[in-house]
Design a protein around this motif. Structure first.
Motif, PDB file in Angstrom:
ATOM      1  N   LYS A   1      40.515  50.743  41.980  1.00  0.00           N
ATOM      2  CA  LYS A   1      40.563  50.448  43.413  1.00  0.00           C
ATOM      3  C   LYS A   1      41.983  50.147  43.860  1.00  0.00           C
ATOM      4  O   LYS A   1      42.860  49.848  43.042  1.00  0.00           O
ATOM      5  N   PRO A   2      42.219  50.181  45.181  1.00  0.00           N
ATOM      6  CA  PRO A   2      43.568  49.930  45.700  1.00  0.00           C
ATOM      7  C   PRO A   2      43.964  48.455  45.594  1.00  0.00           C
ATOM      8  O   PRO A   2      43.105  47.575  45.517  1.00  0.00           O
ATOM      9  N   ILE A   3      45.248  48.233  45.615  1.00  0.00           N
ATOM     10  CA  ILE A   3      45.787  46.882  45.501  1.00  0.00           C
ATOM     11  C   ILE A   3      45.239  45.975  46.602  1.00  0.00           C
ATOM     12  O   ILE A   3      45.013  44.789  46.368  1.00  0.00           O
ATOM     13  N   SER A   4      44.980  46.514  47.756  1.00  0.00           N
ATOM     14  CA  SER A   4      44.464  45.698  48.866  1.00  0.00           C
ATOM     15  C   SER A   4      43.079  45.119  48.577  1.00  0.00           C
ATOM     16  O   SER A   4      42.668  44.150  49.210  1.00  0.00           O
ATOM     17  N   SER A   5      42.366  45.703  47.609  1.00  0.00           N
ATOM     18  CA  SER A   5      41.023  45.218  47.258  1.00  0.00           C
ATOM     19  C   SER A   5      41.006  44.317  46.024  1.00  0.00           C
ATOM     20  O   SER A   5      39.957  43.788  45.659  1.00  0.00           O
ATOM     21  N   VAL A   6      42.153  44.141  45.398  1.00  0.00           N
ATOM     22  CA  VAL A   6      42.219  43.332  44.179  1.00  0.00           C
ATOM     23  C   VAL A   6      42.386  41.859  44.566  1.00  0.00           C
ATOM     24  O   VAL A   6      43.268  41.508  45.345  1.00  0.00           O
ATOM     25  N   THR A   7      41.536  41.021  44.005  1.00  0.00           N
ATOM     26  CA  THR A   7      41.620  39.584  44.286  1.00  0.00           C
ATOM     27  C   THR A   7      42.218  38.842  43.089  1.00  0.00           C
ATOM     28  O   THR A   7      42.123  39.301  41.942  1.00  0.00           O
ATOM     29  N   VAL A   8      42.780  37.695  43.376  1.00  0.00           N
ATOM     30  CA  VAL A   8      43.320  36.845  42.318  1.00  0.00           C
ATOM     31  C   VAL A   8      42.184  36.387  41.403  1.00  0.00           C
ATOM     32  O   VAL A   8      42.346  36.331  40.183  1.00  0.00           O
ATOM     33  N   LYS A   9      41.034  36.128  41.981  1.00  0.00           N
ATOM     34  CA  LYS A   9      39.885  35.676  41.190  1.00  0.00           C
ATOM     35  C   LYS A   9      39.518  36.701  40.114  1.00  0.00           C
ATOM     36  O   LYS A   9      39.359  36.358  38.940  1.00  0.00           O
ATOM     37  N   GLU A  10      39.397  37.973  40.496  1.00  0.00           N
ATOM     38  CA  GLU A  10      39.027  38.976  39.495  1.00  0.00           C
ATOM     39  C   GLU A  10      40.156  39.236  38.500  1.00  0.00           C
ATOM     40  O   GLU A  10      39.887  39.513  37.323  1.00  0.00           O
ATOM     41  N   LEU A  11      41.393  39.116  38.937  1.00  0.00           N
ATOM     42  CA  LEU A  11      42.522  39.231  38.004  1.00  0.00           C
ATOM     43  C   LEU A  11      42.449  38.144  36.939  1.00  0.00           C
ATOM     44  O   LEU A  11      42.607  38.415  35.746  1.00  0.00           O
ATOM     45  N   CYS A  12      42.204  36.926  37.387  1.00  0.00           N
ATOM     46  CA  CYS A  12      42.121  35.792  36.461  1.00  0.00           C
ATOM     47  C   CYS A  12      40.938  35.923  35.507  1.00  0.00           C
ATOM     48  O   CYS A  12      41.066  35.624  34.315  1.00  0.00           O
ATOM     49  N   GLU A  13      39.820  36.381  36.022  1.00  0.00           N
ATOM     50  CA  GLU A  13      38.646  36.572  35.164  1.00  0.00           C
ATOM     51  C   GLU A  13      38.924  37.624  34.098  1.00  0.00           C
ATOM     52  O   GLU A  13      38.603  37.436  32.924  1.00  0.00           O
ATOM     53  N   MET A  14      39.526  38.744  34.515  1.00  0.00           N
ATOM     54  CA  MET A  14      39.812  39.823  33.568  1.00  0.00           C
ATOM     55  C   MET A  14      40.849  39.388  32.531  1.00  0.00           C
ATOM     56  O   MET A  14      40.761  39.752  31.359  1.00  0.00           O
ATOM     57  N   ALA A  15      41.843  38.611  32.949  1.00  0.00           N
ATOM     58  CA  ALA A  15      42.902  38.159  32.045  1.00  0.00           C
ATOM     59  C   ALA A  15      42.507  36.906  31.270  1.00  0.00           C
ATOM     60  O   ALA A  15      43.236  36.467  30.379  1.00  0.00           O
ATOM     61  N   ASN A  16      41.388  36.315  31.661  1.00  0.00           N
ATOM     62  CA  ASN A  16      40.894  35.093  31.011  1.00  0.00           C
ATOM     63  C   ASN A  16      41.889  33.934  31.136  1.00  0.00           C
ATOM     64  O   ASN A  16      42.199  33.245  30.172  1.00  0.00           O
ATOM     65  N   ILE A  17      42.375  33.757  32.370  1.00  0.00           N
ATOM     66  CA  ILE A  17      43.254  32.619  32.676  1.00  0.00           C
ATOM     67  C   ILE A  17      42.737  31.946  33.938  1.00  0.00           C
ATOM     68  O   ILE A  17      41.950  32.527  34.681  1.00  0.00           O
ATOM     69  N   ASN A  18      43.198  30.730  34.194  1.00  0.00           N
ATOM     70  CA  ASN A  18      42.747  30.072  35.416  1.00  0.00           C
ATOM     71  C   ASN A  18      43.697  30.378  36.576  1.00  0.00           C
ATOM     72  O   ASN A  18      44.828  30.819  36.384  1.00  0.00           O
ATOM     73  N   ARG A  19      43.202  30.127  37.764  1.00  0.00           N
ATOM     74  CA  ARG A  19      43.957  30.484  38.980  1.00  0.00           C
ATOM     75  C   ARG A  19      45.271  29.720  39.091  1.00  0.00           C
ATOM     76  O   ARG A  19      46.273  30.260  39.550  1.00  0.00           O
ATOM     77  N   SER A  20      45.280  28.471  38.695  1.00  0.00           N
ATOM     78  CA  SER A  20      46.527  27.694  38.797  1.00  0.00           C
ATOM     79  C   SER A  20      47.610  28.292  37.900  1.00  0.00           C
ATOM     80  O   SER A  20      48.792  28.293  38.257  1.00  0.00           O
ATOM     81  N   THR A  21      47.203  28.832  36.760  1.00  0.00           N
ATOM     82  CA  THR A  21      48.174  29.509  35.882  1.00  0.00           C
ATOM     83  C   THR A  21      48.704  30.755  36.575  1.00  0.00           C
ATOM     84  O   THR A  21      49.912  31.021  36.556  1.00  0.00           O
ATOM     85  N   PHE A  22      47.817  31.514  37.190  1.00  0.00           N
ATOM     86  CA  PHE A  22      48.255  32.709  37.923  1.00  0.00           C
ATOM     87  C   PHE A  22      49.291  32.314  38.973  1.00  0.00           C
ATOM     88  O   PHE A  22      50.368  32.908  39.060  1.00  0.00           O
ATOM     89  N   TYR A  23      48.963  31.304  39.782  1.00  0.00           N
ATOM     90  CA  TYR A  23      49.849  30.911  40.882  1.00  0.00           C
ATOM     91  C   TYR A  23      51.151  30.278  40.398  1.00  0.00           C
ATOM     92  O   TYR A  23      52.116  30.198  41.163  1.00  0.00           O
ATOM     93  N   SER A  24      51.207  29.865  39.153  1.00  0.00           N
ATOM     94  CA  SER A  24      52.484  29.361  38.632  1.00  0.00           C
ATOM     95  C   SER A  24      53.439  30.516  38.321  1.00  0.00           C
ATOM     96  O   SER A  24      54.635  30.292  38.119  1.00  0.00           O
ATOM     97  N   HIS A  25      52.912  31.745  38.301  1.00  0.00           N
ATOM     98  CA  HIS A  25      53.735  32.927  38.013  1.00  0.00           C
ATOM     99  C   HIS A  25      53.917  33.843  39.227  1.00  0.00           C
ATOM    100  O   HIS A  25      54.981  34.438  39.395  1.00  0.00           O
ATOM    101  N   TYR A  26      52.876  33.983  40.030  1.00  0.00           N
ATOM    102  CA  TYR A  26      52.888  34.964  41.125  1.00  0.00           C
ATOM    103  C   TYR A  26      52.276  34.373  42.385  1.00  0.00           C
ATOM    104  O   TYR A  26      51.440  33.478  42.325  1.00  0.00           O
ATOM    105  N   ILE A  27      52.645  34.933  43.508  1.00  0.00           N
ATOM    106  CA  ILE A  27      52.112  34.493  44.803  1.00  0.00           C
ATOM    107  C   ILE A  27      50.716  35.063  45.020  1.00  0.00           C
ATOM    108  O   ILE A  27      49.808  34.356  45.451  1.00  0.00           O
ATOM    109  N   ASP A  28      50.574  36.367  44.735  1.00  0.00           N
ATOM    110  CA  ASP A  28      49.296  37.059  44.904  1.00  0.00           C
ATOM    111  C   ASP A  28      49.345  38.360  44.088  1.00  0.00           C
ATOM    112  O   ASP A  28      50.324  38.615  43.379  1.00  0.00           O
TER     113      ASP A  28
END
Length: 190
Positions: free
Chosen positions: A27-54
């Motif tokens: 799917k396009p980048i506009s449909s990708v959510t941080v939640k599904e990224l974190c689930e797929m990478a098996n990390i929590n959202r706060s860890t994601f946000y410590s590296h990237y904005i979105d």
């Protein structure tokens, strides 16, 4: 201790990049959510946000890293003559072939539109500039010719990736080089 943190950061960024690449195949980048990224990478959202904005920020960083690496790779070579442009084209295509999955995703409609513009810019800088100088084209067309040739070349490379790289980087470089130098007349049957 600092080395452990650096390794952990590197690992986190790696799994997030891999997760995003997998999602962008579907799917396009506009449909990708941080939640599904974190689930797929098996990390929590706060860890994601410590590296990237979105997700867009992550995609932008992936494209920038690839672009910077491509630029550094091409800067290792010093091609000054037109006949060496074929060698430079081959190097670009070899680089793209080695990183075909990432390049294909970044060049696709699901990827990053600015990445394609950066690739066009780097090809103009490394190849078309030398071609334009050697052929001494007038200023009235010099703005459009590189754009026409390079945009077509990038679209050709994208199609080559999508079609499974059936031709070698050398064959593709010769095809593009022949078109740049001889146009459609260079493909007449003999």
């Amino acid at each position: 201790m600092s080395e452990k943190i650096d390794r952990r950061k590197q690992f986190t960024r790696m799994v997030l990049k891999e997760a995003l690449m997998k999602l962008l195949k579907e799917k396009p980048i506009s449909s990708v959510t941080v939640k599904e990224l974190c689930e797929m990478a098996n990390i929590n959202r706060s860890t994601f946000y410590s590296h990237y904005i979105d997700a867009h920020d992550l995609l932008d960083k992936i494209g920038k890293e690839l672009f910077d690496d491509m630029y550094a790779t091409l800067n290792q070579y010093n091609y000054k003559k037109q006949d060496e442009v074929l060698q430079m084209s081959t190097k670009i295509l070899e680089y793209v072939a080695e990183r075909s999955e990432q390049c294909q995703i970044l060049l696709s409609d699901n990827g990053d539109t600015s990445f394609k513009k950066r690739v066009i810019g780097i090809i103009q800088e490394f190849i078309m500039k030398k071609w334009m100088e050697e052929h001494q084209l007038g200023d009235d067309l010099s703005e459009y010719i590189p754009l026409l040739v390079v945009s077509g070349g990038v679209d050709t490379i994208e199609s080559w990736l999508v079609n499974g790289k059936k031709e070698s980087p050398q064959e593709m470089a010769r095809l593009i080089h022949q078109f740049i130098n001889f146009g459609l007349s260079g493909f007449r049957k003999k």
